[in-house]
Structures are given as C-alpha cells and as structure tokens.
Design a protein around this motif. Structure first.
Motif, PDB file in Angstrom:
ATOM      1  N   PRO A   1     -12.034  17.142 -17.860  1.00  0.00           N
ATOM      2  CA  PRO A   1     -10.610  16.938 -18.182  1.00  0.00           C
ATOM      3  C   PRO A   1     -10.058  15.617 -17.643  1.00  0.00           C
ATOM      4  O   PRO A   1      -9.195  15.001 -18.270  1.00  0.00           O
ATOM      5  CB  PRO A   1      -9.902  18.131 -17.528  1.00  0.00           C
ATOM      6  N   VAL A   2     -10.553  15.180 -16.504  1.00  0.00           N
ATOM      7  CA  VAL A   2     -10.097  13.911 -15.922  1.00  0.00           C
ATOM      8  C   VAL A   2     -10.532  12.746 -16.811  1.00  0.00           C
ATOM      9  O   VAL A   2      -9.750  11.839 -17.108  1.00  0.00           O
ATOM     10  CB  VAL A   2     -10.637  13.750 -14.485  1.00  0.00           C
TER      11      VAL A   2
ATOM     12  N   ARG B   1      -8.485   3.101 -15.238  1.00  0.00           N
ATOM     13  CA  ARG B   1      -7.658   4.306 -15.190  1.00  0.00           C
ATOM     14  C   ARG B   1      -8.421   5.467 -14.555  1.00  0.00           C
ATOM     15  O   ARG B   1      -7.875   6.189 -13.721  1.00  0.00           O
ATOM     16  CB  ARG B   1      -7.192   4.680 -16.604  1.00  0.00           C
TER      17      ARG B   1
ATOM     18  N   THR C   1      -7.240  14.789 -28.980  1.00  0.00           N
ATOM     19  CA  THR C   1      -7.328  15.904 -28.039  1.00  0.00           C
ATOM     20  C   THR C   1      -8.285  16.964 -28.575  1.00  0.00           C
ATOM     21  O   THR C   1      -9.115  17.496 -27.830  1.00  0.00           O
ATOM     22  CB  THR C   1      -5.930  16.495 -27.775  1.00  0.00           C
TER      23      THR C   1
ATOM     24  N   GLY D   1      -8.454  12.789 -19.940  1.00  0.00           N
ATOM     25  CA  GLY D   1      -7.130  12.233 -19.694  1.00  0.00           C
ATOM     26  C   GLY D   1      -7.146  10.716 -19.658  1.00  0.00           C
ATOM     27  O   GLY D   1      -6.262  10.056 -20.219  1.00  0.00           O
TER      28      GLY D   1
ATOM     29  N   LEU E   1      -7.619   9.467 -23.315  1.00  0.00           N
ATOM     30  CA  LEU E   1      -6.394   9.559 -24.109  1.00  0.00           C
ATOM     31  C   LEU E   1      -5.358   8.533 -23.658  1.00  0.00           C
ATOM     32  O   LEU E   1      -4.685   7.909 -24.485  1.00  0.00           O
ATOM     33  CB  LEU E   1      -5.820  10.976 -24.033  1.00  0.00           C
ATOM     34  N   TRP E   2      -5.259   8.315 -22.352  1.00  0.00           N
ATOM     35  CA  TRP E   2      -4.337   7.319 -21.813  1.00  0.00           C
ATOM     36  C   TRP E   2      -4.714   5.927 -22.323  1.00  0.00           C
ATOM     37  O   TRP E   2      -3.857   5.138 -22.727  1.00  0.00           O
ATOM     38  CB  TRP E   2      -4.369   7.381 -20.295  1.00  0.00           C
TER      39      TRP E   2
ATOM     40  N   TYR F   1     -11.937  15.513 -28.380  1.00  0.00           N
ATOM     41  CA  TYR F   1     -12.460  15.522 -27.021  1.00  0.00           C
ATOM     42  C   TYR F   1     -12.698  16.950 -26.541  1.00  0.00           C
ATOM     43  O   TYR F   1     -13.707  17.235 -25.894  1.00  0.00           O
ATOM     44  CB  TYR F   1     -11.536  14.773 -26.052  1.00  0.00           C
TER      45      TYR F   1
ATOM     46  N   GLU G   1      -3.851   5.569 -25.971  1.00  0.00           N
ATOM     47  CA  GLU G   1      -2.411   5.404 -26.125  1.00  0.00           C
ATOM     48  C   GLU G   1      -1.995   3.963 -25.830  1.00  0.00           C
ATOM     49  O   GLU G   1      -1.214   3.356 -26.568  1.00  0.00           O
ATOM     50  CB  GLU G   1      -1.676   6.368 -25.192  1.00  0.00           C
TER      51      GLU G   1
END
Length: 141
Positions: free
Chosen positions: A92-93, A30, A119, A96, A99-100, A122, A103
């Motif tokens: 932030p990348v 990812r 969130t 993300g 978190l992806w 992190y 999920e």
C-alpha cells in the motif's frame, strides 16, 4: 478492471512515459519520504532501479488488457521482492507513492476517473503479487 479503466490507465501512462526518468525520480523520492526504512532495500545508485521501474510499469500497463500475459512475471517479481525484504504492508505504501507520482506528473489530466482506474489496476496487481509471495488473499478483480 473494466475495459474503460484499462484504456484510462494506458492513455495516462502514455502521457507519463516521455518523462519516465523524471517520474521515477519523483516516485522514489516520495517513497523514501513516506517510508524511509525501505531505502535500505535499494542500491545507493538508483539509476538502474529507476529504469527497471519504468520498464516494468510499461510492460504491466501494456498487458492489462490480457492479464494472463503478465501474471507469471508479476509472480516472479513478487517472490524476488521477498528476498529484498519486502513485506505485504509495503505494497500500500508503494501504491500510494505511485498514485502520488502520477497525480503530480499528469497534473490536470489526473481526473477522478483516472485515479480510480489506477487504483483498480494497482489493487489488482498488488493483491495478486501478495498472494503469490505470501499466500494471502488475491484481489477480487
């Protein structure tokens, strides 16, 4: 972070740990999909890198209830990342992608409360690491 958020992060990570190798593959796939330029910062053989990621995540997650125990290692890691070419805008990348991955790995167990807890975790850690590595503002928590 509050104690309930810490508990949610720790419990949800406990569900990901058994599939840690697969989760690490999903995470880096990812990350490289959304930020292909960062792939050059990593070795061609990612097996050891994936292991380090999951080991580091386990240490951080287990130390959330006593942040002072993990902050020195987080500071050192942040400073090493500068040498690899990491910049504040990468955080932030990476967050993300993390978190992806969570999920996808947790499926129905990825609730809004779990998402908010991760969130917050992190954000707290990445804010601290950015401050340590680049002298920017620390996370408020």
């Amino acid at each position: 972070m509050n104690p309930a958020q810490i508990k949610l992060v720790q419990e949800s990570f406990g569900k990901v740990a058994p599939i840690s190798e697969q989760a690490a593959v999903i995470f880096y796939d990812r990350l490289f999909e959304v930020a292909p330029a960062v792939k050059a910062m990593f070795p061609a053989d990612m097996k050891e890198q994936r292991r380090k990621l999951m080991t580091t995540l386990a240490v951080v997650v287990n130390g959330l209830s006593n942040l002072d125990t993990i902050l020195p290692a987080a500071s050192a890691l942040a400073k090493r990342h500068v040498n690899y070419g990491a910049r504040p805008e990468h955080y932030p990348v990476v967050g993300g992608a993390l978190l992806w991955t969570l999920e996808k790995g947790l499926g129905p167990a990825w609730t809004p409360d779990v998402a908010a807890a991760w969130t917050a975790a992190y954000g707290t850690l990445s804010g601290y690491m950015i401050s340590e590595a680049y002298g920017g503002p620390r996370a408020a928590e």
